[in-house]
Design a protein around this motif. Structure first.
Motif, PDB file in Angstrom:
ATOM      1  N   LEU A  86      42.671  34.858  49.104  1.00  0.00           N
ATOM      2  CA  LEU A  86      41.802  36.011  48.848  1.00  0.00           C
ATOM      3  C   LEU A  86      40.987  35.795  47.575  1.00  0.00           C
ATOM      4  O   LEU A  86      39.777  36.042  47.555  1.00  0.00           O
ATOM      5  N   VAL A  87      41.631  35.324  46.529  1.00  0.00           N
ATOM      6  CA  VAL A  87      40.938  35.079  45.255  1.00  0.00           C
ATOM      7  C   VAL A  87      39.909  33.967  45.415  1.00  0.00           C
ATOM      8  O   VAL A  87      38.784  34.068  44.900  1.00  0.00           O
ATOM      9  N   GLY A  97      42.083  36.103  35.610  1.00  0.00           N
ATOM     10  CA  GLY A  97      43.524  36.346  35.553  1.00  0.00           C
ATOM     11  C   GLY A  97      43.881  37.720  36.102  1.00  0.00           C
ATOM     12  O   GLY A  97      44.874  37.873  36.816  1.00  0.00           O
ATOM     13  N   PHE A  98      43.050  38.717  35.795  1.00  0.00           N
ATOM     14  CA  PHE A  98      43.282  40.068  36.282  1.00  0.00           C
ATOM     15  C   PHE A  98      43.168  40.124  37.810  1.00  0.00           C
ATOM     16  O   PHE A  98      44.037  40.682  38.492  1.00  0.00           O
ATOM     17  N   VAL A  99      42.113  39.530  38.366  1.00  0.00           N
ATOM     18  CA  VAL A  99      41.915  39.516  39.819  1.00  0.00           C
ATOM     19  C   VAL A  99      43.090  38.820  40.493  1.00  0.00           C
ATOM     20  O   VAL A  99      43.633  39.319  41.488  1.00  0.00           O
ATOM     21  N   LEU A 100      43.496  37.674  39.963  1.00  0.00           N
ATOM     22  CA  LEU A 100      44.620  36.937  40.543  1.00  0.00           C
ATOM     23  C   LEU A 100      45.900  37.769  40.487  1.00  0.00           C
ATOM     24  O   LEU A 100      46.624  37.886  41.480  1.00  0.00           O
ATOM     25  N   ARG A 101      46.183  38.376  39.347  1.00  0.00           N
ATOM     26  CA  ARG A 101      47.397  39.196  39.202  1.00  0.00           C
ATOM     27  C   ARG A 101      47.403  40.350  40.204  1.00  0.00           C
ATOM     28  O   ARG A 101      48.407  40.594  40.875  1.00  0.00           O
ATOM     29  N   ILE A 102      46.281  41.040  40.334  1.00  0.00           N
ATOM     30  CA  ILE A 102      46.205  42.182  41.252  1.00  0.00           C
ATOM     31  C   ILE A 102      46.429  41.728  42.691  1.00  0.00           C
ATOM     32  O   ILE A 102      47.198  42.341  43.445  1.00  0.00           O
ATOM     33  N   THR A 139      29.598  40.804  40.236  1.00  0.00           N
ATOM     34  CA  THR A 139      30.322  41.986  39.773  1.00  0.00           C
ATOM     35  C   THR A 139      31.069  42.577  40.956  1.00  0.00           C
ATOM     36  O   THR A 139      30.484  42.823  42.009  1.00  0.00           O
ATOM     37  N   ILE A 140      32.363  42.782  40.761  1.00  0.00           N
ATOM     38  CA  ILE A 140      33.203  43.311  41.839  1.00  0.00           C
ATOM     39  C   ILE A 140      34.030  44.473  41.310  1.00  0.00           C
ATOM     40  O   ILE A 140      34.189  44.638  40.096  1.00  0.00           O
ATOM     41  N   GLU A 141      34.565  45.258  42.239  1.00  0.00           N
ATOM     42  CA  GLU A 141      35.490  46.323  41.878  1.00  0.00           C
ATOM     43  C   GLU A 141      36.880  45.911  42.343  1.00  0.00           C
ATOM     44  O   GLU A 141      37.093  45.579  43.505  1.00  0.00           O
ATOM     45  N   VAL A 142      37.810  45.914  41.397  1.00  0.00           N
ATOM     46  CA  VAL A 142      39.197  45.570  41.694  1.00  0.00           C
ATOM     47  C   VAL A 142      40.084  46.596  41.014  1.00  0.00           C
ATOM     48  O   VAL A 142      39.980  46.811  39.801  1.00  0.00           O
ATOM     49  N   ALA A 143      40.928  47.246  41.800  1.00  0.00           N
ATOM     50  CA  ALA A 143      41.885  48.228  41.275  1.00  0.00           C
ATOM     51  C   ALA A 143      41.198  49.274  40.394  1.00  0.00           C
ATOM     52  O   ALA A 143      41.709  49.650  39.344  1.00  0.00           O
TER      53      ALA A 143
END
Length: 178
Positions: free
Chosen positions: A28-29, A163-168, A41-45
């Motif tokens: 997914l990432v 790192g944030f995207v991967l963690r989520i 620019t994306i929206e995540v969580a």
């Protein structure tokens, strides 16, 4: 606490119970980053993020130089003593996955000289470096400690947003991390 192993017995590696979940999240990432030039620019969580640039490599030599540079970072050496052991990068036959072999510390990247570039990307290489940094080789290959190392490397090297995207995505897929 690690159980005491009686003399003469060998401790075996832990079962790799969350491998498929880790790969699902990483896929997914990878897709998100593959579209980052079109949609930076994306929206995540609930957060809007501008994705950093993920490095792509043109040759095995450039992968080797990158891996060498990562392993010589002061914070990496301080955190993971195994960073002092160099990795040898080589081509892997076929179109299969990238692979890290602990014996000999070899990172094999598929198809680099035949124009197969899917694995010649920073996120894939950091995944394999995370395997290398495992202290004793006995933790589950994609277990919580591996995932924690991977998220830390991606967050510090690629960028905090990565790192944030991967963690989520890992958490969304039910992956445990330390």
């Amino acid at each position: 606490m690690t159980p005491t192993i009686p003399a003469g017995q060998v401790r075996l590696p832990e079962r790799d119970a969350q491998r498929s979940k880790v790969y699902e999240a990483e896929n997914l990432v990878h897709r998100i980053f593959a579209r980052a030039t079109e949609f930076p620019t994306i929206e995540v969580a609930g957060s809007y993020l501008t994705l950093p640039v993920e490095r792509r490599f043109a040759s095995l030599e450039s992968v080797q130089a990158y891996v060498d540079a990562v392993l010589t970072l002061n914070w990496v050496r301080q955190r993971w003593p195994r960073a002092a052991t160099p990795i040898t990068v080589r081509e892997r036959a076929g179109h299969g996955s990238a692979n890290y072999q602990r014996l000999g510390a070899v990172l094999a990247v598929p198809g680099a000289t035949h124009g197969i570039r899917w694995a010649m990307r920073e996120l894939v290489i950091l995944h394999e470096v995370s395997h290398h940094l495992e202290p004793d080789g006995l933790a589950a290959a994609h277990g919580p400690s591996f995932v924690g190392r991977l998220v830390d490397l991606v967050g510090e090297i690629v960028g905090a947003e990565a790192g944030f995207v991967l963690r989520i995505e890992l958490l969304e897929c039910g992956v445990r991390m330390s």
